[in-house]
Design a protein around this motif. Sequence first.
Motif, mmCIF file in Angstrom:
data_model
loop_
_atom_site.group_PDB
_atom_site.id
_atom_site.type_symbol
_atom_site.label_atom_id
_atom_site.label_comp_id
_atom_site.label_asym_id
_atom_site.label_seq_id
_atom_site.Cartn_x
_atom_site.Cartn_y
_atom_site.Cartn_z
ATOM 1 N N LEU A 34 0.851 -1.189 0.000
ATOM 2 C CA LEU A 34 0.000 0.000 0.000
ATOM 3 C C LEU A 34 0.886 1.239 0.000
ATOM 4 N N ILE A 35 0.958 1.903 -1.167
ATOM 5 C CA ILE A 35 1.827 3.061 -1.356
ATOM 6 C C ILE A 35 1.021 4.190 -1.981
ATOM 7 N N ASP A 36 1.088 5.362 -1.360
ATOM 8 C CA ASP A 36 0.390 6.543 -1.871
ATOM 9 C C ASP A 36 -1.104 6.276 -2.060
ATOM 10 N N GLY A 37 -1.683 5.547 -1.142
ATOM 11 C CA GLY A 37 -3.119 5.287 -1.173
ATOM 12 C C GLY A 37 -3.562 4.227 -2.148
ATOM 13 N N GLN A 38 -2.614 3.584 -2.831
ATOM 14 C CA GLN A 38 -2.957 2.579 -3.836
ATOM 15 C C GLN A 38 -2.262 1.255 -3.509
ATOM 16 N N TRP A 39 -2.960 0.166 -3.774
ATOM 17 C CA TRP A 39 -2.373 -1.159 -3.578
ATOM 18 C C TRP A 39 -1.629 -1.550 -4.850
ATOM 19 N N ARG A 70 10.048 6.215 -2.037
ATOM 20 C CA ARG A 70 8.851 6.761 -2.689
ATOM 21 C C ARG A 70 7.640 6.666 -1.762
ATOM 22 N N ALA A 71 7.536 5.548 -1.031
ATOM 23 C CA ALA A 71 6.425 5.366 -0.105
ATOM 24 C C ALA A 71 6.482 6.381 1.033
ATOM 25 N N VAL A 72 7.690 6.640 1.544
ATOM 26 C CA VAL A 72 7.853 7.615 2.622
ATOM 27 C C VAL A 72 7.480 9.013 2.144
ATOM 28 N N GLN A 73 7.909 9.359 0.949
ATOM 29 C CA GLN A 73 7.593 10.691 0.414
ATOM 30 C C GLN A 73 6.093 10.876 0.212
ATOM 31 N N ALA A 75 3.780 9.255 1.929
ATOM 32 C CA ALA A 75 3.213 9.336 3.269
ATOM 33 C C ALA A 75 3.379 10.732 3.850
ATOM 34 N N ALA A 76 4.497 11.385 3.544
ATOM 35 C CA ALA A 76 4.726 12.741 4.038
ATOM 36 C C ALA A 76 3.726 13.719 3.423
ATOM 37 N N ARG A 77 3.424 13.539 2.145
ATOM 38 C CA ARG A 77 2.418 14.416 1.525
ATOM 39 C C ARG A 77 1.051 14.210 2.168
ATOM 40 N N ALA A 78 0.700 12.955 2.394
ATOM 41 C CA ALA A 78 -0.587 12.667 3.026
ATOM 42 C C ALA A 78 -0.624 13.207 4.458
ATOM 43 N N HIS A 79 0.519 13.179 5.113
ATOM 44 C CA HIS A 79 0.603 13.662 6.499
ATOM 45 C C HIS A 79 0.266 15.147 6.581
ATOM 46 N N ARG A 80 0.779 15.917 5.646
ATOM 47 C CA ARG A 80 0.547 17.363 5.701
ATOM 48 C C ARG A 80 -0.944 17.677 5.617
#
Length: 520
Positions: A34-39, A70-73, A75-80
């Motif tokens: 699960l990366i950037d909201g997509q499986w 890429r997954a961390v980046q 997640a950081a966008r979603a976090h903001r």
Amino acid sequence: MSLRVPDHCTPSAVLARAAAAAPEAFDGLNPRNLIDGQWEAVGEPAPQITPVDGSTFSQLPKIDGESATRAVQAAARAHRTWAQTTFEHRQTAVSVAVESMSQVRDDLALLLAWEIGKPWKLACADVDRCLDGVRWYLDNAEHMLSVDVEDAPYKRQALPGPVSNIASWNYPMSVLVHAELVQLLAGNAVIAKTPTQGGAVTLTVAHALMARAGLPATLVSGDGSRLSDPLVRSPEIGAVAFVGGRSNGGKIAAQLVDTGKRHMLEQEGLNTWGLWEFSDWEGFAAHLRKGFEYGKQRCTAYPRFVVQRKLVDQFLAAYLPVVQSVRFGHPLAVTDGAELPALDFGPLISAAKATELEGRVAEALRHGAVPLYHGKREDGQFLDGQDISAYAAPVTLLAPPGASRLMHEEPFGPVDTIVVVDTEAELLAQMNASNGALVASIASDDAAFATQLAEHVQAFKVGVNKPRSRGDREEPFGGRGASWKGAFVGGQHLVHAVTQGPPGEQLYGNFPGYHRYPVT
């Protein structure tokens, strides 16, 4: 008596229901990332072997460091975005996820049975503890986020970035998912790494339901050697929560030294039970039986007993009948028409762990330990022809020598060691043999003496005539010595650990150069 696995409990049946409950999260019967909201069907497949019978349960899609970054980046966008939402919005989304998980509770428990070998009742308890615990935070977290600063109201804020969760395999729901849901409730996006040894499918279903509820969760699989750097050191990460062994925990602590990141690093310690001037053996025996749950594969198990010499005969009279009556075997095997078995434990997490544990026992015996009880693997309850290489019978050793690893390290399996002492000073020294632990207990008819002695035991929680557990609500949890590094958690301390308070605030914990322990 012939045993069988009920049709609805077979691996194929359980996996099929898991995939049907969250089809977006599976590639056939194998989990995705699960990366950037997509499986995404990315990563190199690696077989996930069930310890129950040595067969391949699923294929774990292991990603590389680039994909993890890429997954961390993402997640950081979603976090903001998530950090700007209201508590009420977060509360509703987390509540939806919890209730969705409750609808598939039995299948989550069956997945735990196959993936990590938990007996049915213990697997159910793992799921229930997660869901009930988060429900408590849903009712209580809002006031934990409010503080008064100079008589003015102040709202705690989310961290600068998402929380990275790296947890061990033994409690995927009640430790990992529980922590993530509280972190989300507090305003943080989360990213979790599936344990390589087991639990990936359970976590996949749980995270699919979290994502459907609109929660910004990321779930990735991969080897720690490849993913540790992006999941720990990436500048986007706001905090790191780790549960595991001291070796891996030490490596993560070293990676964090120059980052200033929030961290909660739970590592193992040799939890001990000291006995001095004690007589309630019936009550003690009841605690002993429960102590064998899940084969002592948990951070708050008690594998060491430090016994006053004059009590040894009475201790053994209470202890040996318990260890001799422990039931272990295939966690889902039944006779026709019977309910799922009420075992104390199933397999260890892997055949390699069972072999390692056998080696440690043999090492202690070579150096002079005395075998008081040595169960046989074949005494377990198994299917005909079943691979039982991941199973281990209970073992009890008297006087483990200093040259053996069992003297100073947690076995993380059904192996107990007994040390005999003559003085109070010896009692304390032997209870503190591993440079810190999470829990300990002292059994004594003199409760005042036990309470006074507890102040000198290097464990975070010390019980008097009762065991202590991790807990995750009102009271804090942590460790002493090498068993824990960073912020303490549990109740408001868990919420505070993943939020920012007023300027100058000191977190409750044991960060480098700053020690602040609670009174036990």
